[in-house]
Design an enzyme around this catalytic site. Structure first.
Site, PDB file in Angstrom:
ATOM      1  N   LYS A  88       0.901 -16.320  -4.064  1.00 28.04           N
ATOM      2  CA  LYS A  88       2.001 -17.292  -3.948  1.00 28.04           C
ATOM      3  C   LYS A  88       1.555 -18.681  -4.419  1.00 28.04           C
ATOM      4  CE  LYS A  88       5.380 -14.752  -2.272  1.00 28.04           C
ATOM      5  NZ  LYS A  88       6.438 -14.281  -3.194  1.00 28.04           N
TER       6      LYS A  88
ATOM      7  N   TYR B  57      -1.736 -12.704   5.856  1.00 26.73           N
ATOM      8  CA  TYR B  57      -1.007 -12.837   4.582  1.00 26.73           C
ATOM      9  C   TYR B  57      -1.976 -12.691   3.395  1.00 26.73           C
ATOM     10  CZ  TYR B  57       3.029 -14.278   1.776  1.00 26.73           C
ATOM     11  OH  TYR B  57       4.075 -14.317   0.878  1.00 26.73           O
TER      12      TYR B  57
HETATM   13  P1  NAD Z   1      12.002  -6.877  -0.429  1.00 22.62           P
HETATM   14  O1  NAD Z   1      11.020  -5.789  -0.183  1.00 22.62           O
HETATM   15  O2  NAD Z   1      13.398  -6.620  -0.096  1.00 22.62           O
HETATM   16  O3  NAD Z   1      11.916  -7.367  -1.938  1.00 22.62           O
HETATM   17  C1  NAD Z   1      10.750  -7.276  -2.728  1.00 22.62           C
HETATM   18  C2  NAD Z   1      11.215  -6.793  -4.072  1.00 22.62           C
HETATM   19  O4  NAD Z   1      10.126  -6.742  -4.995  1.00 22.62           O
HETATM   20  C3  NAD Z   1      11.806  -5.371  -4.028  1.00 22.62           C
HETATM   21  O5  NAD Z   1      13.107  -5.383  -4.560  1.00 22.62           O
HETATM   22  C4  NAD Z   1      10.886  -4.566  -4.923  1.00 22.62           C
HETATM   23  O6  NAD Z   1      11.574  -3.559  -5.643  1.00 22.62           O
HETATM   24  C5  NAD Z   1      10.388  -5.667  -5.854  1.00 22.62           C
HETATM   25  N1  NAD Z   1       9.186  -5.262  -6.575  1.00 22.62           N
HETATM   26  C6  NAD Z   1       7.941  -5.012  -6.074  1.00 22.62           C
HETATM   27  N2  NAD Z   1       7.131  -4.607  -7.075  1.00 22.62           N
HETATM   28  C7  NAD Z   1       7.887  -4.624  -8.221  1.00 22.62           C
HETATM   29  C8  NAD Z   1       7.636  -4.302  -9.585  1.00 22.62           C
HETATM   30  N3  NAD Z   1       6.422  -3.879  -9.983  1.00 22.62           N
HETATM   31  N4  NAD Z   1       8.640  -4.412 -10.475  1.00 22.62           N
HETATM   32  C9  NAD Z   1       9.874  -4.842 -10.097  1.00 22.62           C
HETATM   33  N5  NAD Z   1      10.181  -5.153  -8.815  1.00 22.62           N
HETATM   34  C10 NAD Z   1       9.193  -5.036  -7.897  1.00 22.62           C
HETATM   35  O7  NAD Z   1      11.432  -8.116   0.411  1.00 22.62           O
HETATM   36  P2  NAD Z   1      11.853  -9.645   0.498  1.00 22.62           P
HETATM   37  O8  NAD Z   1      11.209 -10.133   1.732  1.00 22.62           O
HETATM   38  O9  NAD Z   1      13.306  -9.811   0.312  1.00 22.62           O
HETATM   39  O10 NAD Z   1      11.049 -10.288  -0.723  1.00 22.62           O
HETATM   40  C11 NAD Z   1      11.661 -11.032  -1.780  1.00 22.62           C
HETATM   41  C12 NAD Z   1      10.804 -12.241  -2.102  1.00 22.62           C
HETATM   42  O11 NAD Z   1      10.876 -13.149  -1.013  1.00 22.62           O
HETATM   43  C13 NAD Z   1       9.331 -11.934  -2.312  1.00 22.62           C
HETATM   44  O12 NAD Z   1       8.826 -12.741  -3.353  1.00 22.62           O
HETATM   45  C14 NAD Z   1       8.712 -12.353  -0.989  1.00 22.62           C
HETATM   46  O13 NAD Z   1       7.344 -12.680  -1.095  1.00 22.62           O
HETATM   47  C15 NAD Z   1       9.561 -13.579  -0.705  1.00 22.62           C
HETATM   48  N6  NAD Z   1       9.499 -14.061   0.679  1.00 22.62           N
HETATM   49  C16 NAD Z   1       9.769 -13.229   1.717  1.00 22.62           C
HETATM   50  C17 NAD Z   1       9.700 -13.703   3.020  1.00 22.62           C
HETATM   51  C18 NAD Z   1       9.955 -12.803   4.190  1.00 22.62           C
HETATM   52  O14 NAD Z   1       9.566 -13.167   5.296  1.00 22.62           O
HETATM   53  N7  NAD Z   1      10.620 -11.674   4.011  1.00 22.62           N
HETATM   54  C19 NAD Z   1       9.368 -15.045   3.260  1.00 22.62           C
HETATM   55  C20 NAD Z   1       9.109 -15.878   2.168  1.00 22.62           C
HETATM   56  C21 NAD Z   1       9.173 -15.377   0.879  1.00 22.62           C
END
Ligand code: NAD
Length: 277
Positions: free
Chosen positions: A184, A177
């Site tokens: 984060k 990570y």
């Molecule tokens: P995802 O790829 O669907 O979403 C990530 C989003 O970030 C996308 O919509 C992308 O367009 C956006 N993004 C990236 N760079 C950007 C920029 N410069 N301007 C505007 N938008 C931008 O993936 P996800 O897993 O749904 O992630 C959403 C959140 O959840 C993130 O913060 C991620 O760290 C967090 N998260 C995810 C998990 C997991 O296991 N998937 C676990 C805990 C937290």
């Protein structure tokens, strides 16, 4: 769907095929971070609509917009949406003005945005580049400040609720990570400072920390399927968490039921964070 096109049909929540408690009836919110149907933000948007909220979206560029249009069509939605790359100040200004024109005031927004270079999400952390570190911080952490600054004037009259999504890698070392764990940690601290700052305006800021969920972003982390497998086998609830389970917690935090909660970090991870391993 263009910036100028507007207004969700009031009946659209019925098309989402789930029972509603109308917890967000009369509220308006902006969802930042839907990329496709696997996005956690998409599940959160659908849960908010189910609960009666009017939802607008931001999208990162034309390719994402095409994905969104497909999703909207599938769910029979016609929401407001506006282009926004959170690293670009001119787009933040433009999106802020468009959203203000569209809604006047909003009640909540979701920050579900994160990015790190593929090569920074694996291998030795000590090899993290200066450039990669800055980029991860800018997109994944500073953006919460930028968005809060943009949306504060739209929430301060009535109060509001802000949620950012984080991950356990902020406070524990999670293999691969790496730089995102540090981003984060900054995001979680940022949320606490913003909660203090905006509390007098009754704007609440909380962080939701889901367990691992298979999404586009997650697929960039080395050995992610192994993480899912391990999680399932050891988490107290003996299962992986779903985006819908995360979404229901967000509904609570956007709703008035959570009106005295701010500056908190809430895990939605089947209890995994409580383990010593
Ligand atoms: P995802 O790829 O669907 O979403 C990530 C989003 O970030 C996308 O919509 C992308 O367009 C956006 N993004 C990236 N760079 C950007 C920029 N410069 N301007 C505007 N938008 C931008 O993936 P996800 O897993 O749904 O992630 C959403 C959140 O959840 C993130 O913060 C991620 O760290 C967090 N998260 C995810 C998990 C997991 O296991 N998937 C676990 C805990 C937290």
């Amino acid at each position: 769907m263009s910036d100028a096109q507007t207004i969700q049909k009031p009946s659209q929540k019925e098309n989402l095929n789930m029972s509603s408690s109308n917890l967000l009836k009369g509220k308006k919110g902006i969802i930042v971070g839907v990329a496709n149907k696997w996005s956690i933000a998409w599940a959160i948007a659908k849960a908010c609509i189910r609960e009666g909220a009017e939802i607008g979206f931001t999208y990162q560029g034309e390719r994402v917009l095409r994905n969104l249009e497909k999703l909207f069509k599938e769910e029979n939605l016609e929401p407001f949406s506006v282009n926004l790359d959170v690293t670009k100040d001119e787009e933040l200004t433009q999106a802020g003005e468009t959203i203000k024109k569209q809604y006047g005031q909003i009640d909540f927004f979701l920050h579900a945005v994160a990015f790190a270079k593929r090569e920074e999400l694996g291998g030795e952390f000590v090899n993290t580049s200066r450039d990669g570190y800055h980029l991860a911080q800018d997109v994944s952490s500073y953006s919460l400040i930028a968005l809060s600054k943009m949306f504060k004037p739209l929430m301060e009259e009535k109060g509001g609720s802000v949620i950012a999504l984080s991950y356990l890698g902020s406070e524990r070392v999670v293999k691969n990570y790496n730089v995102m764990g540090v981003a984060k940690a900054a995001l979680e601290s940022t949320a606490r400072y913003l909660a203090y700052d905006m509390g007098s305006k009754n704007i609440r800021v909380n962080v939701v920390s889901p367990g691992p969920i298979k999404t586009l972003s997650a697929s960039g982390i080395d050995d992610f399927s192994k993480m899912l497998e391990h999680f399932r086998s050891v988490a107290p609830l003996k299962k992986n968490v779903s985006a819908e389970e995360v979404a229901d917690t967000c509904v609570f935090l956007f709703s008035d039921l959570s009106r005295a909660i701010t500056g908190e970090l809430i895990y939605v991870d089947c209890g995994y964070n409580t383990l010593a391993m």
